[in-house]
Write a protein that holds these residues in place. Sequence first.
Motif, PDB file in Angstrom:
ATOM      1  N   ASN A  19      46.746 -25.150  88.045  1.00  0.00           N
ATOM      2  CA  ASN A  19      46.520 -24.712  88.938  1.00  0.00           C
ATOM      3  C   ASN A  19      45.484 -23.440  88.875  1.00  0.00           C
ATOM      4  N   TRP A  20      44.862 -23.035  87.297  1.00  0.00           N
ATOM      5  CA  TRP A  20      44.049 -22.502  88.206  1.00  0.00           C
ATOM      6  C   TRP A  20      42.460 -23.094  88.064  1.00  0.00           C
ATOM      7  N   ILE A  21      42.682 -24.529  88.048  1.00  0.00           N
ATOM      8  CA  ILE A  21      41.873 -25.264  87.777  1.00  0.00           C
ATOM      9  C   ILE A  21      41.213 -25.627  89.129  1.00  0.00           C
ATOM     10  N   GLU A  22      42.512 -26.335  89.765  1.00  0.00           N
ATOM     11  CA  GLU A  22      42.089 -26.459  91.257  1.00  0.00           C
ATOM     12  C   GLU A  22      41.925 -25.400  92.055  1.00  0.00           C
ATOM     13  N   ARG A  23      42.462 -23.637  92.370  1.00  0.00           N
ATOM     14  CA  ARG A  23      41.623 -23.128  92.202  1.00  0.00           C
ATOM     15  C   ARG A  23      40.704 -22.429  92.025  1.00  0.00           C
ATOM     16  N   SER A  24      40.004 -22.884  91.171  1.00  0.00           N
ATOM     17  CA  SER A  24      38.178 -22.700  90.806  1.00  0.00           C
ATOM     18  C   SER A  24      37.914 -23.476  92.011  1.00  0.00           C
ATOM     19  N   ALA A  25      37.915 -25.161  91.825  1.00  0.00           N
ATOM     20  CA  ALA A  25      37.227 -26.163  93.014  1.00  0.00           C
ATOM     21  C   ALA A  25      37.480 -25.301  94.007  1.00  0.00           C
ATOM     22  N   VAL A  66      41.005 -19.398  84.744  1.00  0.00           N
ATOM     23  CA  VAL A  66      39.607 -19.916  85.093  1.00  0.00           C
ATOM     24  C   VAL A  66      39.702 -19.716  86.184  1.00  0.00           C
ATOM     25  N   SER A  67      39.850 -19.281  87.548  1.00  0.00           N
ATOM     26  CA  SER A  67      40.057 -19.062  88.212  1.00  0.00           C
ATOM     27  C   SER A  67      39.580 -17.909  89.077  1.00  0.00           C
ATOM     28  N   LEU A  68      39.597 -16.600  87.891  1.00  0.00           N
ATOM     29  CA  LEU A  68      39.243 -15.673  87.638  1.00  0.00           C
ATOM     30  C   LEU A  68      38.090 -15.444  87.104  1.00  0.00           C
ATOM     31  N   PHE A  69      37.599 -15.787  86.589  1.00  0.00           N
ATOM     32  CA  PHE A  69      35.941 -16.258  85.816  1.00  0.00           C
ATOM     33  C   PHE A  69      35.711 -17.065  87.035  1.00  0.00           C
ATOM     34  N   VAL A  70      35.897 -18.228  87.795  1.00  0.00           N
ATOM     35  CA  VAL A  70      34.801 -18.540  88.536  1.00  0.00           C
ATOM     36  C   VAL A  70      34.498 -17.757  89.744  1.00  0.00           C
TER      37      VAL A  70
END
Length: 417
Positions: A233-239, A340-344
């Motif tokens: 979920n984190w990675i998908e949101r980052s994309a 990761v999504s917060l980081f991005v």
Amino acid sequence: VLFRSVSQSRYTAHTLVVYNRADPDSQSLAEFYAKARSIPSDRVVALDCPITEEITRADFESKIKKPIEELFTTRGWMKRTENFLSNPILGIESSVPVQQSVENPIWIMVLMRGIPLKIADDPTILAPENLMPQLRANAAAVDSELALLPITGLPLYGLIANPYFADKRIRPFSSFFANYLIMVCRLDAPTPAIVRRMIQDAVETEKTELTGRAYFDIRAIDKKEDPYWLGDNWIERSALLFQARGFDVEIDRRPEVVSKLAPWDQIAFYAGWYTGDFRGPFETPSARFRRGAIAYHIHSFSAETVRSETKNWVGPLLAHGATATMGAVYEPYLRFTPDVSLFVSSLLSGLSFAESAYQSQLALSWMVTFVGDPLYRPFPRNFYENLDAAQTANTPDLPWLRLRKARLLANAGSLSE
């Protein structure tokens, strides 16, 4: 929300650079970085500590933390007063009496190559029985332990809640947060030459912005009750965040790590998971990182060492051209690794690597290290300002910026334009 009006000098004035006198390259790297970022020489300080990546808790306390504490005291940087923190230990509900900073001018601490990476677990430090076994460890990344320097009296075991964790609100660091934590990052890599290149690439990239393609490798976990769904979920949101900003985005959705034969190139950003050692398209010469690239692979031991070009992930990613990354030095458990999504989201809002990293990290005094120039801002200004500057100077980044503008127009429905 965009925070690009925040000046670089504002953070430079709050930065401390720490090197290891025992390492033959550490001082020259510290001076190189200070010059690149215009950090005054009196903000570059030395420690005498082991040069091994792993140290004991006793060595950390006596040879790293205590000398830094004494430096802060001598220079009048840290003024503390008594306070009660409400539920700071994740997993235990109780207030803790502490001595907490009320004035701290040091917001960012940079640990240069040569400063130890991680603190081994000390079996003599016992955690309460009512704390779940997974959270009782006192091992930690040196960076994450030093981040809590503004507060004394916290326990050595377990995780401490990070008050700067963004959750749903991205915000620049400020003097308020500096009384709770210092954003500690390290400039470390398999070789001193790579560290110098990381510094130069960060500074050069900021002249326009980070350009290239964004690649993501998820495991296609579709059941929310699966404990590993969170990482996907984190990675998908980052994309989606990169896609919305006009980047060329590719997502590999197969359960296994992306194939070595995948034609990845001009990589500006990468986030993926989950295998122990460096694998995938990065192994081939055609998979090149763009200058300033940020790459992160989620794994429990991705930063077990940062000084190998082949082991784990942090060292190999940097050796192959990434400018910044992050990873776990010991088992952190997925929820307590960076979101990761917060980081991005923070990076794309114009904030620095340090701010973005610490806003994405739920817990401190734990296992994660952030490796890269903390002052690095890959998206330092409004996109259209960067495009105008690139057109005036006719920089090599111009085609990437034009392509991004076309995608932004398409996203907005302005297809004819």
